[in-house]
Design an enzyme around this catalytic site. Structure first.
Site, PDB file in Angstrom:
ATOM      1  N   SER A  18       0.828  -1.210   0.000  1.00 34.72           N
ATOM      2  CA  SER A  18       0.000   0.000   0.000  1.00 34.72           C
ATOM      3  C   SER A  18       0.862   1.260   0.000  1.00 34.72           C
ATOM      4  O   SER A  18       1.703   1.434  -0.872  1.00 34.72           O
ATOM      5  CB  SER A  18      -0.951  -0.037   1.197  1.00 34.72           C
ATOM      6  OG  SER A  18      -1.899   0.996   1.135  1.00 34.72           O
ATOM      7  N   ASP A  25      -8.828  -3.255  -6.301  1.00 38.96           N
ATOM      8  CA  ASP A  25      -8.758  -4.151  -5.142  1.00 38.96           C
ATOM      9  C   ASP A  25      -9.582  -3.629  -3.968  1.00 38.96           C
ATOM     10  O   ASP A  25      -9.338  -3.978  -2.829  1.00 38.96           O
ATOM     11  CB  ASP A  25      -7.308  -4.371  -4.709  1.00 38.96           C
ATOM     12  CG  ASP A  25      -6.656  -3.110  -4.133  1.00 38.96           C
ATOM     13  OD1 ASP A  25      -7.320  -2.055  -4.081  1.00 38.96           O
ATOM     14  OD2 ASP A  25      -5.483  -3.185  -3.716  1.00 38.96           O
ATOM     15  N   HIS A  43      -7.678  -5.331  -0.727  1.00 36.11           N
ATOM     16  CA  HIS A  43      -6.440  -4.590  -0.498  1.00 36.11           C
ATOM     17  C   HIS A  43      -5.610  -5.136   0.664  1.00 36.11           C
ATOM     18  O   HIS A  43      -4.377  -5.220   0.570  1.00 36.11           O
ATOM     19  CB  HIS A  43      -6.772  -3.120  -0.260  1.00 36.11           C
ATOM     20  CG  HIS A  43      -5.591  -2.224  -0.210  1.00 36.11           C
ATOM     21  ND1 HIS A  43      -4.739  -2.051  -1.282  1.00 36.11           N
ATOM     22  CD2 HIS A  43      -5.092  -1.440   0.785  1.00 36.11           C
ATOM     23  CE1 HIS A  43      -3.781  -1.205  -0.962  1.00 36.11           C
ATOM     24  NE2 HIS A  43      -3.975  -0.824   0.290  1.00 36.11           N
TER      25      HIS A  43
END
Length: 721
Positions: free
Chosen positions: A298, A623, A676
């Site tokens: 991320s 995602d 995610h």
């Protein structure tokens, strides 16, 4: 994982706890008033059997006597007791007791809790070899049987929100919390002292560093981000599988850092970048001079991109490693859920502290989050705290209209939600299929380039019919801060704006990735004054310009070069097949009260049944947090081959994982999830990471694995390479 959503849930949990305590008091009062029998002895009554006696005259006389002695109207009490006795004798559908709404609610809650605990008990007690409960062999165990062993040292880099923060110095309200987690873990302090907890999570609004008298620091070690909360894994599954092929503390390291700070400030305050550099050098030497495999997630992806430039730059701004440091020490960077080009949901979080989840709650329970009576002000708390975190600006969309589209065009143009959804649930697609026509179906003309639109019509009208004020029209006029002191307890930057300024924001109707920067400067000026000294969101015309040696450009892949490391590999690993927020339809809040957020997502705005507009949010493939365009563009085109952003021509690979939700509750968050955070437990992704860590190359993994339309989208982006 959305930061505003997490804070909103936690603050709402605090409010719910308050509500439950109040309900407990009400139930106790009800029990005292209506359920517990009156203590007749306090009135010197004879036994209750006297009421059934035949000698009414004696009973009457006794009543008068008692009334004279105690001043109590015994007739009234007797009548109440007789009525209650008669009610007990009346049968109803629940027996002799008269049920009220509160009773039904308590029983429903009791049934739910009992059912949950029963299922949990059965899950832990039933034999593990029963059908449906049998746990599949983990990737680490299976690859170990194939002879795979630990080879390259591994460095894990967590993203925003997921890393734990512990207290080293605090205000008097935080007494007894030394080195206790205030973020990550049980979150118990939010229930005990919520306002104190929020104060300690905030940073200084001027410096972006610690407020006076407060020091929160990143939790060190692998435990920093293995679990976000009890039972909710982040890195734990990947760490466990790495351990199964031989990894441990000497060849695996979690590069924890304070994710609230700007990237350069993590070095200024904590020397986090220097410690990461030293740790990589140490692991390189102590593991037989084997290069390191870095696995960021991320926001950790762009944090490590900043590190790549910092480590080779000269001091004092850089780490002094010199050219060739990356080529010497790093084998591969396996970016999981990368947000290279930013995330549109960051804009909605800054503008109104909400995303699709908060908008859904508002639609289902209008007034709950904005109740003046209950005084929760949850979103105002979220906004006030999160706007002190500079790292949020690092996730703003990068590349402007060239990447994200303008009022009439976007790279995702022609995306069809219904057909793509069917395609992702159909049979397997051949590897490396990059046919640009797959998944295309013209539905309603979604103009994704309009990241923010005020009213549904503004998100669809031709650009010629839209009023465009331009950045010069945004002249912020303030209102006296003392004028609002009589309402609310939470004050945001909106309370420093006049209603005329707020009205102008909505008049502009539509904002693209270029104009949305002006919008954020307008509504969050303090945040942008700090953050724009640390981050940039444009596209470099000339990367050799000396200005790009400044650290503010290092986390933007469109304004910096990759290191000269031709043997290094870069992977983009991300999930696809989940509707992901791309742009928003807004409206002005119906309430004009002070100390409130004047804008909100219009949850009533919906498109056709097959369209991508749901609840005021336009969705594309991704995602759930990062759109495919942001996650895959740099590996698909920006860095592919020898480009000005990748002058050494290092190899890039795209590895996409189609989302498959768990078939039942027994599967937990699923072993094939593309979400995610849940993707960190995806068995295919774990296998890819383990194989590269054990020495495999991207070509040996099979090269690209593409299920989305990322190649077509990338070709539609016109940028000089």
């Amino acid at each position: 994982m959305g930061f505003s959503w997490v804070l909103s849930v936690l603050l709402f949990a605090k409010s719910l706890a308050k509500f439950l305590i109040a309900m407990a008091s009400i139930l106790r009062f009800r029990k005292l008033c209506y359920v517990e029998p009156v203590n007749c002895s306090s009135l010197n009554f004879e036994s209750f059997e006297t009421l059934k006696g035949d000698n009414n005259e004696q009973f009457e006389a006794q009543n008068v006597e008692k009334k004279d002695e105690k001043g109590v109207d015994v007739d009234s009490v007797t009548e109440i007791l007789l009525n209650r006795q008669n009610k007990k004798k009346r049968p109803n559908k629940r027996g002799n007791k008269e049920w009220r709404c509160v009773d039904y609610c308590c029983w429903i809650i009791g049934y739910m809790c009992t059912t949950w605990w029963l299922l949990l008990f059965l899950y832990h007690c039933l034999p593990a070899n029963l059908p449906g409960l049998r746990v599949a062999e983990s990737p680490g165990t299976r690859l170990k049987h194939e002879g795979l062993i630990a080879h390259h040292p591994v460095v894990l880099v967590p993203g925003i929100v997921t890393g734990g923060l512990e207290l080293w110095e605090g205000k008097p309200c935080a007494e007894g919390l030394f080195r206790k987690r205030l973020w990550g873990g049980s979150f118990s302090e939010i229930f005990k002292r919520p306002l104190c907890w929020l104060e300690h999570l905030s940073l200084d609004n001027v410096t972006g560093l610690d407020p006076p008298g407060i020091r929160l620091r990143a939790v060190p070690g692998l435990v920093a981000a293995d679990y976000f909360a009890p039972g909710y894994f982040v890195w734990a599954v990947l760490i466990e599988n790495l351990a199964q092929i031989g990894y441990e503390g000497k060849n695996m390291y979690m590069a924890a850092y304070d994710w609230r700070l700007s990237f350069q400030n993590t070095e200024i305050r904590d020397q986090a970048l220097s410690r990461l550099k030293s740790k990589i050098e140490l692991m390189y030497v102590t593991n037989g001079y084997r290069k390191v495999v870095v696995v960021p997630h991320s926001m950790g992806v762009i944090y490590f991109l900043h590190f790549l430039k910092w480590v080779e730059s000269p001091p004092p701004m850089g780490g002094g490693g010199g050219p060739g440091w990356c080529a010497k020490h790093i084998k591969a960077i396996m970016n999981i859920g990368p947000a290279f080009l930013g995330v549109p949901k960051t804009v909605s979080n800054i503008l109104s502290a909400e995303g699709k989840d908060i908008a859904f709650i508002r639609a289902m329970a209008p007034g709950l989050l904005d109740s003046e009576l209950l005084g929760f002000q949850t979103l105002e708390h979220v906004m006030r705290v999160s706007r002190t975190w500079d790292s949020i600006i690092s996730l703003m969309p990068k590349g402007g209209e060239t990447i994200w589209g303008n009022l009439d065009w976007s790279p995702e143009e022609g995306y069809g939600c219904d057909l793509v959804k069917k395609r992702y649930t159909s049979t397997e697609i051949k590897t490396n299929n990059t046919d640009g026509k797959r998944g295309l179906k013209l539905q309603e003309s979604a103009k994704y380039g309009r990241i923010i639109s005020f009213e549904k019509a503004a998100s669809q009208l031709p650009s010629s019919q839209l009023l465009n004020l331009g950045s010069k029209e945004f002249q912020r006029t303030s209102t006296g801060t003392n004028s609002n002191t009589s309402c609310g307890e939470v004050m945001t930057e909106y309370d420093e704006m006049s209603r005329e300024s707020i009205r102008k924001v909505a008049e502009n109707k539509a904002y693209t990735a270029r104009s949305v920067i002006d919008l954020v400067r307008f509504v969050a000026p303090k945040m942008m004054r700090r953050a724009e000294a640390h981050f940039s969101h444009g596209i470099a015309e000339n990367l050799d310009d000396p200005k790009y040696t400044h650290h503010k450009y290092w986390s933007n892949p469109l304004e910096t070069k990759l290191p000269d490391a031709p043997d290094m590999e870069i992977y983009c690993l991300y999930g696809v097949g989940i509707p992901t927020e791309r742009s928003y339809v807004y409206k002005q809040s119906p309430s004009d009260r002070c100390r409130s957020i004047p804008f909100r997502i219009d949850s009533s705005a919906d498109g056709s049944n097959d369209g991508c507009l749901k609840g005021g949010v336009y969705f594309v493939d991704g995602d759930e947090s990062v759109p495919v365009l942001s996650a895959g563009y740099m590996c698909a085109k920006g860095w592919r081959g020898r480009t000005r952003f990748n002058p050494s021509g290092m190899a890039t690979y795209i590895r996409e994982y189609r989302h498959k939700p768990p078939a039942s509750l027994l599967e937990g968050r699923g072993s094939e999830s593309g979400a995610h955070v849940d993707i960190m437990g995806n068995v295919a992704l774990i296998e890819d990471v383990l194989r590269v860590s054990a020495g495999a190359t991207g070509a040996e993994l099979g090269g690209d694995r593409i299920h989305s339309d990322i190649m077509r989208m990338s070709e539609r982006v016109s940028i000089r390479l």
